[in-house]
Design an enzyme around this catalytic site. Structure first.
Site, PDB file in Angstrom:
ATOM      1  CG  ASP A   1      -3.049   4.372   7.946  1.00 30.02           C
ATOM      2  OD1 ASP A   1      -2.543   5.495   8.627  1.00 30.02           O
ATOM      3  OD2 ASP A   1      -3.705   3.687   7.177  1.00 30.02           O
TER       4      ASP A   1
ATOM      5  CG  ASN B   1       1.284  -4.887   5.196  1.00 25.36           C
ATOM      6  OD1 ASN B   1       0.884  -4.395   5.274  1.00 25.36           O
ATOM      7  ND2 ASN B   1       1.029  -4.922   3.448  1.00 25.36           N
TER       8      ASN B   1
ATOM      9  CB  SER C   1      -0.573   0.353   0.764  1.00 26.94           C
ATOM     10  OG  SER C   1      -0.352  -0.421   2.458  1.00 26.94           O
TER      11      SER C   1
ATOM     12  N   GLY D   1      -1.868  -3.969   1.000  1.00 27.21           N
ATOM     13  CA  GLY D   1      -1.643  -5.493   1.672  1.00 27.21           C
ATOM     14  C   GLY D   1      -1.022  -7.027   1.164  1.00 27.21           C
TER      15      GLY D   1
ATOM     16  CG  HIS E   1      -1.703   3.722   4.342  1.00 32.87           C
ATOM     17  ND1 HIS E   1      -2.175   3.050   5.391  1.00 32.87           N
ATOM     18  CD2 HIS E   1      -0.998   2.713   4.602  1.00 32.87           C
ATOM     19  CE1 HIS E   1      -2.557   1.785   5.258  1.00 32.87           C
ATOM     20  NE2 HIS E   1      -1.468   1.219   4.461  1.00 32.87           N
TER      21      HIS E   1
END
Length: 234
Positions: free
Chosen positions: A210, A127, A62, A99, A213
């Site tokens: 969040d 991730n 991402s 993801g 990001h």
């Protein structure tokens, strides 16, 4: 056979008209051939131009995909702008997928390698760290992706983007995770971006709500982090 004056004149003008039509036809054919020659030359120039243009693929998650932003605001697009400004003939492809883990990336890379690649920037692992995946698994998957790229395109230059994670998983895991990128880069003699999120990670004003990001401004800083390593290669 003796021709009358009337027959003679008729035959004269008939031959003259045939000669005129034939001449026009030849000029038309000549013009058509010249036009075709120009078109072929133009097409050859276009093919050469396309062949001369090299491809840079950003393969990541991402962060590369520019989650929460327009694709034009993500750092790969900003790298393309820098390249264009210098008049370099490179086409940047954003192959980021939100993801993505190193395991899923190891599966997806086969599809990405269907296109020719000159420079490959590998940005995966974040991730894995956030999910607490075994460091050995992350290392294995990254190595396999590098091996596949090298096997398909031996002349391609590979750049590895280093990543760090918050200490949520414990100090030992965090330290071990951070070390795999330099280890892999040294082993494969790759260019290494020490930490992709340098001066961005953990800074609230440069990240979306969040906290993971980056914002548009964050991506501008990331682009600079990448450019420091990529520009000498270009």
């Amino acid at each position: 056979m003796i021709l009358t004056r009337r027959q003679y004149l008729f035959l004269f003008f008939f031959i003259l008209s045939v000669a005129f039509v034939t001449s026009c036809s030849n000029e038309s054919s000549k013009g058509s051939e010249e036009e075709q020659g120009l078109l072929l030359e133009e097409n050859d120039h276009q093919v050469t131009k396309e062949k001369d243009e090299k491809t840079i693929v950003f393969f990541g998650n991402s962060l590369t995909a520019g989650y929460g932003l327009e694709l034009t605001q993500a750092f790969p697009a900003l790298i393309q702008e820098k390249i264009n400004a210098l008049g370099m003939s490179y086409n940047v492809i954003n192959a980021g997928l939100s993801g993505e883990t190193t395991a899923s990336g190891n599966t997806r890379i086969d599809w990405v390698l269907r296109q020719e690649i000159d420079i490959f920037i590998l940005e995966l692992g974040g991730n894995d760290g956030l999910r607490g995946i075994k460091v050995s698994e992350t290392k294995k998957n990254l190595q396999q992706i590098i091996d596949k790229v090298g096997k398909k395109y031996p002349e391609a230059k590979i750049v590895l983007a280093g990543m760090q994670i918050p200490p949520n998983m414990g100090a030992d895991y965090t330290t071990e995770f951070k070390g795999i990128f330099e280890e892999i880069a040294n082993k494969n003699e790759l260019a290494l971006i020490p930490f992709l999120l340098e001066n961005v990670g953990g800074i609230p004003s440069l990240n979306q709500p969040d906290g993971i990001h980056p914002t548009e401004e964050g991506h501008k800083i990331i682009a600079e982090n990448v450019w420091k390593i990529l520009e000498p290669i270009l």
